[in-house]
Design a protein around this motif. Structure first.
Motif, PDB file in Angstrom:
ATOM      1  N   PRO A 229      -8.224 -13.404  -2.781  1.00 43.30           N
ATOM      2  CA  PRO A 229      -7.767 -13.407  -1.393  1.00 43.30           C
ATOM      3  C   PRO A 229      -6.896 -12.201  -1.067  1.00 43.30           C
ATOM      4  O   PRO A 229      -5.989 -11.857  -1.820  1.00 43.30           O
ATOM      5  CB  PRO A 229      -6.973 -14.715  -1.295  1.00 43.30           C
ATOM      6  CG  PRO A 229      -7.510 -15.572  -2.384  1.00 43.30           C
ATOM      7  CD  PRO A 229      -7.871 -14.637  -3.497  1.00 43.30           C
ATOM      8  N   PHE A 230      -7.212 -11.551   0.040  1.00 37.42           N
ATOM      9  CA  PHE A 230      -6.364 -10.470   0.526  1.00 37.42           C
ATOM     10  C   PHE A 230      -5.065 -11.072   1.056  1.00 37.42           C
ATOM     11  O   PHE A 230      -5.014 -12.228   1.478  1.00 37.42           O
ATOM     12  CB  PHE A 230      -7.037  -9.706   1.665  1.00 37.42           C
ATOM     13  CG  PHE A 230      -8.198  -8.844   1.256  1.00 37.42           C
ATOM     14  CD1 PHE A 230      -8.680  -8.838  -0.041  1.00 37.42           C
ATOM     15  CD2 PHE A 230      -8.826  -8.032   2.182  1.00 37.42           C
ATOM     16  CE1 PHE A 230      -9.738  -8.044  -0.410  1.00 37.42           C
ATOM     17  CE2 PHE A 230      -9.895  -7.233   1.831  1.00 37.42           C
ATOM     18  CZ  PHE A 230     -10.357  -7.241   0.537  1.00 37.42           C
ATOM     19  N   GLY A 231      -4.049 -10.262   1.063  1.00 34.38           N
ATOM     20  CA  GLY A 231      -2.793 -10.653   1.673  1.00 34.38           C
ATOM     21  C   GLY A 231      -2.163  -9.451   2.345  1.00 34.38           C
ATOM     22  O   GLY A 231      -2.412  -8.309   1.968  1.00 34.38           O
ATOM     23  N   ILE A 232      -1.355  -9.732   3.350  1.00 32.20           N
ATOM     24  CA  ILE A 232      -0.570  -8.666   3.961  1.00 32.20           C
ATOM     25  C   ILE A 232       0.579  -8.318   3.022  1.00 32.20           C
ATOM     26  O   ILE A 232       1.307  -9.193   2.553  1.00 32.20           O
ATOM     27  CB  ILE A 232      -0.006  -9.104   5.322  1.00 32.20           C
ATOM     28  CG1 ILE A 232      -1.123  -9.214   6.365  1.00 32.20           C
ATOM     29  CG2 ILE A 232       1.075  -8.133   5.804  1.00 32.20           C
ATOM     30  CD1 ILE A 232      -1.673  -7.888   6.838  1.00 32.20           C
ATOM     31  N   ARG A 233       0.724  -7.050   2.735  1.00 35.19           N
ATOM     32  CA  ARG A 233       1.913  -6.612   2.001  1.00 35.19           C
ATOM     33  C   ARG A 233       2.444  -5.357   2.679  1.00 35.19           C
ATOM     34  O   ARG A 233       1.703  -4.626   3.338  1.00 35.19           O
ATOM     35  CB  ARG A 233       1.621  -6.375   0.524  1.00 35.19           C
ATOM     36  CG  ARG A 233       0.806  -5.155   0.220  1.00 35.19           C
ATOM     37  CD  ARG A 233       0.513  -5.052  -1.285  1.00 35.19           C
ATOM     38  NE  ARG A 233      -0.111  -3.787  -1.601  1.00 35.19           N
ATOM     39  CZ  ARG A 233      -1.384  -3.494  -1.355  1.00 35.19           C
ATOM     40  NH1 ARG A 233      -2.170  -4.416  -0.822  1.00 35.19           N
ATOM     41  NH2 ARG A 233      -1.865  -2.302  -1.655  1.00 35.19           N
ATOM     42  N   ILE A 234       3.703  -5.135   2.475  1.00 40.08           N
ATOM     43  CA  ILE A 234       4.381  -4.001   3.087  1.00 40.08           C
ATOM     44  C   ILE A 234       4.699  -3.001   1.986  1.00 40.08           C
ATOM     45  O   ILE A 234       5.344  -3.348   0.996  1.00 40.08           O
ATOM     46  CB  ILE A 234       5.681  -4.428   3.789  1.00 40.08           C
ATOM     47  CG1 ILE A 234       5.404  -5.539   4.824  1.00 40.08           C
ATOM     48  CG2 ILE A 234       6.342  -3.233   4.450  1.00 40.08           C
ATOM     49  CD1 ILE A 234       4.452  -5.144   5.932  1.00 40.08           C
ATOM     50  N   GLU A 235       4.223  -1.780   2.146  1.00 40.21           N
ATOM     51  CA  GLU A 235       4.533  -0.724   1.190  1.00 40.21           C
ATOM     52  C   GLU A 235       5.580   0.207   1.780  1.00 40.21           C
ATOM     53  O   GLU A 235       5.438   0.685   2.906  1.00 40.21           O
ATOM     54  CB  GLU A 235       3.277   0.065   0.824  1.00 40.21           C
ATOM     55  CG  GLU A 235       2.340  -0.712  -0.070  1.00 40.21           C
ATOM     56  CD  GLU A 235       1.238   0.154  -0.654  1.00 40.21           C
ATOM     57  OE1 GLU A 235       0.483  -0.354  -1.487  1.00 40.21           O
ATOM     58  OE2 GLU A 235       1.126   1.339  -0.264  1.00 40.21           O
ATOM     59  N   ARG A 236       6.633   0.465   1.000  1.00 37.07           N
ATOM     60  CA  ARG A 236       7.734   1.286   1.460  1.00 37.07           C
ATOM     61  C   ARG A 236       7.600   2.713   0.964  1.00 37.07           C
ATOM     62  O   ARG A 236       7.126   2.952  -0.147  1.00 37.07           O
ATOM     63  CB  ARG A 236       9.050   0.723   0.928  1.00 37.07           C
ATOM     64  CG  ARG A 236       9.357  -0.693   1.329  1.00 37.07           C
ATOM     65  CD  ARG A 236      10.620  -1.144   0.628  1.00 37.07           C
ATOM     66  NE  ARG A 236      10.969  -2.506   0.986  1.00 37.07           N
ATOM     67  CZ  ARG A 236      11.407  -3.407   0.129  1.00 37.07           C
ATOM     68  NH1 ARG A 236      11.524  -3.095  -1.153  1.00 37.07           N
ATOM     69  NH2 ARG A 236      11.726  -4.621   0.532  1.00 37.07           N
ATOM     70  N   ALA A 237       8.060   3.656   1.763  1.00 33.12           N
ATOM     71  CA  ALA A 237       8.187   5.034   1.294  1.00 33.12           C
ATOM     72  C   ALA A 237       9.228   5.067   0.182  1.00 33.12           C
ATOM     73  O   ALA A 237      10.264   4.395   0.256  1.00 33.12           O
ATOM     74  CB  ALA A 237       8.600   5.954   2.435  1.00 33.12           C
ATOM     75  N   LEU A 238       8.953   5.846  -0.857  1.00 27.86           N
ATOM     76  CA  LEU A 238       9.837   5.879  -2.014  1.00 27.86           C
ATOM     77  C   LEU A 238      11.258   6.269  -1.652  1.00 27.86           C
ATOM     78  O   LEU A 238      12.226   5.750  -2.219  1.00 27.86           O
ATOM     79  CB  LEU A 238       9.302   6.884  -3.043  1.00 27.86           C
ATOM     80  CG  LEU A 238       7.980   6.547  -3.728  1.00 27.86           C
ATOM     81  CD1 LEU A 238       7.530   7.734  -4.569  1.00 27.86           C
ATOM     82  CD2 LEU A 238       8.123   5.302  -4.584  1.00 27.86           C
ATOM     83  N   ASP A 239      11.388   7.192  -0.714  1.00 31.05           N
ATOM     84  CA  ASP A 239      12.691   7.775  -0.440  1.00 31.05           C
ATOM     85  C   ASP A 239      13.419   7.124   0.724  1.00 31.05           C
ATOM     86  O   ASP A 239      14.617   7.337   0.907  1.00 31.05           O
ATOM     87  CB  ASP A 239      12.554   9.278  -0.168  1.00 31.05           C
ATOM     88  CG  ASP A 239      11.510   9.578   0.908  1.00 31.05           C
ATOM     89  OD1 ASP A 239      10.583   8.758   1.097  1.00 31.05           O
ATOM     90  OD2 ASP A 239      11.607  10.631   1.554  1.00 31.05           O
TER      91      ASP A 239
END
Length: 1024
Positions: free
Chosen positions: A833-843
């Motif tokens: 199953p796909f899910g919504i996830r939030i990816e943050r900029a490293l900096d």
């Protein structure tokens, strides 16, 4: 961190996993030639490409078929272009060099395939695309086109070599004498008036990055010509942007115009009166936010507030001229001086200041600035920090008869001298002068050789093999003996000479030339070709640093690292080199080559990776070149001017694929999937147009960015021909010992493993569907290894014939193995199953992207003024941390079946959708208060700035390591899901205590936050 909020790739996990795989691979010796896979696409031809002697190997392209789905749609659009294109156009420039006639009525391809210094590279890309298209389904039209091209190229090579034994041939002309005259400030350049200068050619970066701009110059007209161009930047009479001092309108006023539909669709700014002849006049044009302004002698004389076009609308123009017209109008008869190009619209006072001194108050054009203060010569030096020298085209080229080669076997669409002058004694640099400069000559040689090798290995064309082996023999002489006929020749090329060559910006760009020579060595057994591959090592700076894992992609003092080393390295000048280093390793070159490639990849991913997989771009304080690397860990501050060149991500994905063969590290395939399903798939427009390849150059990720498609004749246009005709190359791999089938990508497809008697068909609509079904046609013992993507955090379930397979808890970022004796008709069902996830900029953790499974989901629309969409999302979360419940919710599908989501009234859709709508890959997370559902604690959501990366190279105006770290709510929700409300409250209490100890919260605030969390049981309980 949890499945909800975290960087795109964990740096620690990736480095640890890669180090283990690298150690295993580096201690293993390449397998002997006898163990290589055979029959990659043509019977009896050994496979010598990536992974030819590794424990895990690719299938031949022809053994994997795409079935109906997203990637097949993209592929078929590109195949339609290949069918429609007249391949004879590619041979025109090769025929010119060989002294052979061209059929009447043909036009050059255009773009950079216009007779300039990069001409010829597209012929190689087209050969590779034809070979791949033929290997795909055996369609004869592609083989017929390819065979004809190979025959013609062979004839050109033979004709060029034959001239070496024929007396009377001409040589390359010497550099013309072009003087300077008195200018407005210092010296100027007289065009068509005795100085020897006809017009100027500017390098492509002078235009291709511009949206808002200012172009300003002084001009002294010798005659009252109409329609002669001050400048004309474009592709042809349909697509161009020009400024003329005297138009043909009543009164002959000056005019600026830009069009993508010919003269009848020009967007114009026309002045009120004619520019006088015989005196210095300052002309400038600015564009900002759709408003264009024309200035004469520092005064605004006309505006157009309805400009919808800008230089990016021109694609990547091949004709970037000062003093010459796309329309064949009279050449400019005038003296010019102080030609500035800025990447912004100057204000009226700034334009006025340019009339009183050379730079006025501006500091000079920050994209390019031609002062013409040289003592003479055929180059106009760039006085900006960017080194974009222009070439002065002389009135009389001279040259006599056909040129004669220095070494036998040369093949190209430019003279041999335009390649070998890169080396000693001239060490030519990048520029626009066809007689003295170079433009990535070995890059073009690589593309031609790669296309010929593909023609041989994928279709069995033996003549292609003969031609490419002769080219390799020529290359060995060109890089060892060198330019032996030059009057200043001092002997064979040294290692020091080679290091200087490959460290030269753009001139030393050789693509992946070092990948073809090890393959030719493996085919022929001739040790010279492996030696030639090693001659491309960038030993003065980058190679050794990568072996030692020293990240020097961006530095403050380049002089310490190389004689010609720029401060920021050009992305696509260097990425393909490391693909070649892996080929050298595979053919016995030594473990340093593998180590360098793996370490280099680790410098790019994740430290310079945007969420769609791309890399490269400007940042505050850097020079203006979007094709360069950003400094390490700088993501957020490079977004607004991100380059993300498409051919760069193509080559990074190739590098990842090749590293997997050696290390079997799933992180490389995770990256490959990200790149292919996002930037590469998104690089092809969803149109049926066949007039051009309809692919992107840059794919910027700044707020409200949009894509433009086209790119005939450019580097990204060429790689676009290739990457959309080989989508199947990584779907499946096989173990060298025949024991296992690796299922890497979930793509509707069929693989036929003839030696094992197995055919496996994937039935899925992935990535429009979160799962796949594999139907087995074959019987016997076989391990099937299924990739568990790193994003599969909502579960990965495997059923075999309806029964759950004994694979245990599938860990994201691994493979699970189905080990059994198979029978025909067996079915494997995979649910992930796909899910919504939030990816943050490293900096900067508040700068974030929305991901749906493997897909980047940009927010459609333009926020305006370069600003970000600002979203608050935590108040919608339940205890399970699932964003899709209420924060970012499904909104159905598009007519094509693409998933759609909505949040805060905005629509999100996959990055791979190929149109020109503006969208934002990143948004800014704004969570001002500590809230749990609708319960507000009354306490600010304070930040904790520990753990932020420190930029290796400073960014102007940006503190490092930064002041935008994780907030209180970030730290709490990174630990979701929570099994019980009590577990949630305990986490809040523990986090609050940590923030109190760090001085970020008071004791009273701690009590308020914990009390609010405790009272939010109903708010946070997930609904069934």
């Amino acid at each position: 961190m949890t499945a909800s909020d975290q960087p795109g790739v964990s740096r620690r996990t990736f480095v640890r996993a890669s180090a283990v795989g690298l150690a295993l691979a580096a201690t293993a010796r390449p397998l002997p030639a006898a163990a290589r896979t055979s029959a990659p696409g043509a019977a009896g031809i050994p496979y010598v490409g990536a992974g030819s002697n590794t424990p895990v190997r690719p299938f031949p392209l022809g053994e994997v078929r795409l079935n109906a789905g997203l990637l097949q749609e993209k592929r078929d659009r590109m195949k339609a272009f290949l069918r429609a294109y007249d391949e004879r156009r590619f041979l025109m420039l090769f025929n010119d060099q060989a002294g052979r006639p061209n059929p009447p009525g043909l036009q050059l391809p255009g773009g950079w395939e216009d007779g300039g210094l990069l001409s010829g590279h597209w012929a190689g890309h087209y050969l590779s695309a034809l070979a791949q298209a033929y290997a795909d389904q055996g369609e004869q039209v592609f083989k017929d086109k390819l065979d004809w091209m190979v025959d013609e190229l062979a004839a050109c090579q033979a004709a060029i070599t034959a001239r070496m034994d024929t007396p009377g041939g001409g040589n390359e002309p010497e550099e013309p004498v072009i003087g300077r005259v008195e200018g407005r400030f210092g010296k100027g350049l007289r065009l068509n008036g005795g100085s020897g200068a006809e017009h100027l050619r500017l390098p492509q970066e002078a235009v291709s990055q511009l949206t808002d701009f200012t172009i300003a110059t002084w001009v002294n007209l010798a005659t009252a010509q109409t329609w002669s161009r001050i400048f004309d930047f474009g592709q042809n009479t349909t697509v161009n942007m020009f400024l003329t001092a005297r138009s043909g309108a009543a009164g002959n006023p000056p005019r600026f115009a830009i069009t993508v539909g010919g003269s009848g669709q020009e967007q114009q700014i026309t002045g009120p009166s004619a520019v006088p002849a015989g005196e210095w006049v300052h002309l400038a044009v600015t564009l900002a936010g759709g408003v264009g302004t024309l200035y004469v002698n520092g005064a605004a004389v006309a505006t157009n507030p309805g400009m919808s076009l800008d230089p990016t609308s021109l694609g990547v123009p091949g004709n970037i001229w000062i003093g010459r017209s796309q329309y064949g109008d009279p050449l400019l008869d005038a003296t010019i001086d102080e030609f500035h190009i800025f990447d912004r619209a100057l204000g009226a006072a700034e334009v006025q200041s340019l009339t009183t001194s050379a730079a006025g108050s501006t500091g000079g054009g920050n994209i390019a600035w031609y002062r013409f203060d040289e003592d003479g010569g055929s180059s106009a030096l760039d006085s900006s920090p960017n080194g974009r020298d222009a070439g002065i085209v002389p009135v009389t080229q001279g040259g006599g008869g056909l040129w004669v080669s220095t070494h036998p076997g040369y093949l190209g669409a430019v003279p041999e001298d335009a390649v070998i002058r890169l080396g000693p004694p001239r060490f030519a640099v990048y520029g626009s002068n066809p007689d003295t400069n170079v433009w990535a000559p070995w890059y073009t040689q690589h593309k031609i050789m790669r296309g010929l090798l593909d023609a041989y290995t994928l279709t069995g064309n033996e003549r292609a093999r003969d031609v490419v082996v002769r080219m390799a023999e020529w290359a060995h002489l060109a890089l060892t003996v060198g330019d032996k006929n030059h009057p200043q020749y001092e002997g064979p090329i040294t290692r020091s000479d080679l290091d200087l060559m490959w460290d030269t910006y753009i001139a030393g760009e050789y693509g992946g030339a070092n990948e073809v020579f090890p393959e030719i060595y493996a085919l022929t057994g001739d040790e010279r070709h492996l030696e030639t591959a090693k001659l491309f090592d960038n030993r003065e700076s980058l190679f050794g640093a990568c072996v030692e894992n020293r990240d020097i992609l961006v530095v403050t003092d380049p002089a310490k690292l190389g004689r010609r080393r720029p401060a920021r390295l050009h992305v696509n000048q260097h990425v393909p080199n490391f693909v070649g280093y892996l080929r050298i390793f595979e053919q016995g070159g030594g473990p340093d080559y593998l180590r360098a490639a793996a370490n280099f990849f680790g410098m790019v991913v994740p430290h310079r990776m945007f969420s769609h997989g791309g890399t490269g771009g400007n940042y505050p304080g850097s020079n203006n070149n979007l094709e360069m690397f950003q400094n390490r860990d700088n993501i957020a501050n490079a977004l607004a001017q991100s380059g993300a060149e498409t051919c760069s991500v193509y080559n990074v994905s190739k590098l990842a694929r090749n590293l997997f063969f050696h290390t079997r590290d799933p992180a490389y395939v995770d990256y490959y999937e990200r790149a292919v399903l996002n930037q590469i798939a998104g690089s092809r427009a969803d149109t049926a147009t066949t007039g051009n390849p309809q692919v992107t150059y840059f794919q910027p990720v700044g707020p409200g960015a949009s894509r433009s498609y086209g790119n005939t004749g450019t580097c990204c246009g060429g790689t676009g021909l290739e990457n959309h005709t080989k989508y199947q190359d990584t779907v499946y791999f096989k173990s060298a010992d025949g024991s296992a089938l690796w299922v890497n990508l979930f793509v509707p497809s069929t693989v036929t493993w003839a030696e094992k008697g197995f055919t496996v068909t994937q039935e899925t609509a992935f990535p429009r569907e979160a799962g796949t079904r594999l139907r087995i046609d074959g019987s016997g013992r076989l391990d099937i290894r299924l990739r568990v993507p790193a994003w599969a955090r909502n579960g990965f379930t495997v059923l075999v014939n309806g029964t759950r397979a004994p694979v245990g808890a599938a860990k994201p970022g691994t493979y699970v193995t189905l080990r059994r004796t198979w029978r025909r008709g067996d079915v494997v069902e995979v649910s992930m199953p796909f899910g919504i996830r939030i990816e943050r900029a490293l900096d900067r953790p508040d700068t974030q992207s929305v991901m749906w499974g493997p897909l980047l989901m940009p927010i459609v629309g333009d926020p305006g003024s370069g600003g970000y969409r600002e979203l608050s999302l935590y108040r919608y979360l339940k205890r399970d941390g699932d964003y899709a419940r209420a924060a970012i919710t499904p909104a159905g599908t598009s007519p094509a079946g693409d998933p759609l989501f909505t949040t805060h009234g905005f629509t999100l859709r996959p990055w791979y959708v190929g149109d020109t709508q503006p969208h934002s890959a990143y948004f800014r997370r704004v969570e001002p208060q500590i809230v749990f559902g609708s319960i507000d604690s009354g306490v600010p959501n304070v930040r904790r700035d520990d753990g932020l990366p420190k930029y290796d190279v400073p960014v102007s105006g940006i503190p490092s390591p930064g002041t935008d770290g994780l907030t209180f709510l970030d730290v709490v929700w990174d630990q979701a899901p929570f099994a019980t409300h009590g577990a949630f409250v305990s986490t809040v209490a523990r986090t609050a205590a940590e923030f109190v100890r760090a001085g970020r919260l008071t004791g009273a605030q701690q009590d308020a936050v914990v009390a609010a969390a405790a009272s939010a049981r109903k708010e946070l309980t997930p609904e069934p």
